[in-house]
Design an enzyme around this catalytic site. Structure first.
Site, PDB file in Angstrom:
ATOM      1  N   ARG A  56      -2.998   5.946  -8.807  1.00 16.68           N
ATOM      2  CA  ARG A  56      -3.291   4.818  -7.908  1.00 16.68           C
ATOM      3  C   ARG A  56      -4.597   4.117  -8.333  1.00 16.68           C
ATOM      4  O   ARG A  56      -5.560   4.759  -8.746  1.00 16.68           O
ATOM      5  CB  ARG A  56      -3.447   5.296  -6.461  1.00 16.68           C
ATOM      6  CG  ARG A  56      -2.163   5.803  -5.842  1.00 16.68           C
ATOM      7  CD  ARG A  56      -2.344   6.033  -4.347  1.00 16.68           C
ATOM      8  NE  ARG A  56      -2.553   4.781  -3.647  1.00 16.68           N
ATOM      9  CZ  ARG A  56      -3.325   4.649  -2.574  1.00 16.68           C
ATOM     10  NH1 ARG A  56      -3.975   5.683  -2.083  1.00 16.68           N
ATOM     11  NH2 ARG A  56      -3.456   3.474  -1.998  1.00 16.68           N
ATOM     12  N   GLU A 111       0.870  -1.178   0.000  1.00 12.85           N
ATOM     13  CA  GLU A 111       0.000   0.000   0.000  1.00 12.85           C
ATOM     14  C   GLU A 111       0.908   1.230   0.000  1.00 12.85           C
ATOM     15  O   GLU A 111       1.654   1.447   0.965  1.00 12.85           O
ATOM     16  CB  GLU A 111      -0.882  -0.053   1.259  1.00 12.85           C
ATOM     17  CG  GLU A 111      -2.137   0.728   1.155  1.00 12.85           C
ATOM     18  CD  GLU A 111      -3.021   0.303  -0.016  1.00 12.85           C
ATOM     19  OE1 GLU A 111      -3.199  -0.908  -0.245  1.00 12.85           O
ATOM     20  OE2 GLU A 111      -3.522   1.204  -0.711  1.00 12.85           O
ATOM     21  N   SER A 112       0.862   1.991  -1.079  1.00 13.96           N
ATOM     22  CA  SER A 112       1.836   3.081  -1.218  1.00 13.96           C
ATOM     23  C   SER A 112       1.686   4.141  -0.129  1.00 13.96           C
ATOM     24  O   SER A 112       2.682   4.750   0.280  1.00 13.96           O
ATOM     25  CB  SER A 112       1.734   3.708  -2.602  1.00 13.96           C
ATOM     26  OG  SER A 112       0.408   4.082  -2.879  1.00 13.96           O
ATOM     27  N   GLU A 140       6.483 -11.148  -9.337  1.00 14.76           N
ATOM     28  CA  GLU A 140       6.952 -12.153  -8.354  1.00 14.76           C
ATOM     29  C   GLU A 140       5.855 -13.162  -8.003  1.00 14.76           C
ATOM     30  O   GLU A 140       6.123 -14.168  -7.361  1.00 14.76           O
ATOM     31  CB  GLU A 140       7.469 -11.454  -7.080  1.00 14.76           C
ATOM     32  CG  GLU A 140       6.417 -10.967  -6.086  1.00 14.76           C
ATOM     33  CD  GLU A 140       5.645  -9.718  -6.526  1.00 14.76           C
ATOM     34  OE1 GLU A 140       5.810  -9.267  -7.679  1.00 14.76           O
ATOM     35  OE2 GLU A 140       4.853  -9.197  -5.721  1.00 14.76           O
ATOM     36  N   ILE A 145      -3.119  -6.245  -9.183  1.00 19.90           N
ATOM     37  CA  ILE A 145      -3.878  -6.161  -7.928  1.00 19.90           C
ATOM     38  C   ILE A 145      -4.041  -4.684  -7.568  1.00 19.90           C
ATOM     39  O   ILE A 145      -3.092  -4.045  -7.130  1.00 19.90           O
ATOM     40  CB  ILE A 145      -3.150  -6.912  -6.783  1.00 19.90           C
ATOM     41  CG1 ILE A 145      -2.873  -8.369  -7.182  1.00 19.90           C
ATOM     42  CG2 ILE A 145      -3.979  -6.849  -5.499  1.00 19.90           C
ATOM     43  CD1 ILE A 145      -2.027  -9.143  -6.180  1.00 19.90           C
ATOM     44  N   CYS A 157       4.030  -2.422  -8.654  1.00 20.37           N
ATOM     45  CA  CYS A 157       2.737  -2.002  -8.122  1.00 20.37           C
ATOM     46  C   CYS A 157       2.891  -0.816  -7.161  1.00 20.37           C
ATOM     47  O   CYS A 157       3.263   0.257  -7.612  1.00 20.37           O
ATOM     48  CB  CYS A 157       2.029  -3.207  -7.507  1.00 20.37           C
ATOM     49  SG  CYS A 157       0.255  -3.002  -7.558  1.00 20.37           S
ATOM     50  N   HIS A 187       2.540  -7.550 -10.691  1.00 18.18           N
ATOM     51  CA  HIS A 187       3.427  -8.255  -9.749  1.00 18.18           C
ATOM     52  C   HIS A 187       4.162  -9.401 -10.450  1.00 18.18           C
ATOM     53  O   HIS A 187       3.610 -10.495 -10.561  1.00 18.18           O
ATOM     54  CB  HIS A 187       2.592  -8.855  -8.604  1.00 18.18           C
ATOM     55  CG  HIS A 187       2.057  -7.858  -7.640  1.00 18.18           C
ATOM     56  ND1 HIS A 187       2.653  -7.602  -6.430  1.00 18.18           N
ATOM     57  CD2 HIS A 187       0.985  -7.056  -7.714  1.00 18.18           C
ATOM     58  CE1 HIS A 187       1.966  -6.677  -5.785  1.00 18.18           C
ATOM     59  NE2 HIS A 187       0.939  -6.325  -6.537  1.00 18.18           N
TER      60      HIS A 187
HETATM   61  N1  GLN Z   1      -3.357  -0.007  -4.754  1.00 15.72           N
HETATM   62  C1  GLN Z   1      -2.117  -0.036  -4.039  1.00 15.72           C
HETATM   63  C2  GLN Z   1      -1.586   1.374  -3.829  1.00 15.72           C
HETATM   64  O1  GLN Z   1      -2.163   2.289  -4.293  1.00 15.72           O
HETATM   65  C3  GLN Z   1      -1.086  -0.872  -4.762  1.00 15.72           C
HETATM   66  C4  GLN Z   1      -1.529  -2.306  -4.757  1.00 15.72           C
HETATM   67  C5  GLN Z   1      -0.418  -3.279  -4.864  1.00 15.72           C
HETATM   68  O2  GLN Z   1       0.756  -2.994  -4.588  1.00 15.72           O
HETATM   69  N2  GLN Z   1      -0.775  -4.489  -5.161  1.00 15.72           N
HETATM   70  O3  GLN Z   1      -0.607   1.555  -3.180  1.00 15.72           O
END
Ligand code: GLN
Length: 193
Positions: free
Chosen positions: A106, A49-50, A173, A135, A79, A171
């Site tokens: 985002r 989560e940024s 990974e 995701i 991500c 992702h």
């Molecule tokens: N939606 C997340 C964000 O805004 C990122 C999601 C993720 O890293 N899978 O930080």
């Protein structure tokens, strides 16, 4: 001695990146404190989560050390990690590191579908599709002209490269496909494959 890749281990799937790097023949270690950047030849910023990563970087006094590390070493961000690599973000709660010249949006791919896997084409291996896991993934805009777009999804860039730095909306990974990590390691001259 093999080169060492640090993986920022604040949250997210950092262990999967470590596993993938090791499967590619690189050495890898977790980075939680600035002093742990010593001895790293490159760094991965995983997803998560940024907003949280941004706060944790400030709290743990890693923000400035990461910025200066990125001036002399390659960094991969996936991500939320991609969002942290940007110069600007569409959410004021995130203070990005400004490692690559683009703006991150985002949850750009997360509004209708929470997450999905789709085949994309990598421009360094066009014959074989890559299963990209999105995701609540970020989109990008305002890319500087010197950024290389290595993959697109529905005509929009989802994998960017500049000076050895790599930013991905998805992702890499979370699959068994090692091609992206292996390509990056080779591209930055850390590869053993
Ligand atoms: N939606 C997340 C964000 O805004 C990122 C999601 C993720 O890293 N899978 O930080």
């Amino acid at each position: 001695m093999n080169k060492m890749v640090g993986v920022l281990a604040m949250q997210g799937a950092y262990q999967k990146h470590i596993d993938m790097l090791q499967a590619c023949g690189a050495r890898a270690k977790m980075v939680r404190y600035a002093r742990e950047l010593d001895g790293c030849d490159a760094l991965i910023i995983p997803g998560g989560e940024s907003t949280t990563i941004s706060l944790l970087l400030q709290k743990s006094a890693l923000y400035e050390p990461l910025r200066s590390f990125a001036q002399t070493h390659p960094v991969m961000g996936a991500c939320a990690g991609m969002i942290m690599m940007a110069e600007a973000v569409d959410d004021a709660r995130v203070t990005p590191l400004g490692i690559m010249p683009f703006r991150a949006l985002r949850n750009h791919y997360g509004r209708q579908v929470h997450s999905f896997v789709t085949d994309i084409s990598l421009n360094f291996d066009e014959g074989r599709p890559f299963p990209a896991v999105f995701i609540r993934a970020p989109g990008v805009e305002k890319l500087s002209a010197d950024i290389n777009v290595l993959a697109e999804y529905k005509g929009e860039p989802v994998m960017l490269e500049k000076d050895g730095h790599l930013a991905l909306s998805f992702h890499p990974e979370l699959t068994d496909d090692k091609r992206i990590h292996a390509w990056w390691l080779k591209h930055i001259h850390l590869g053993t494959l």
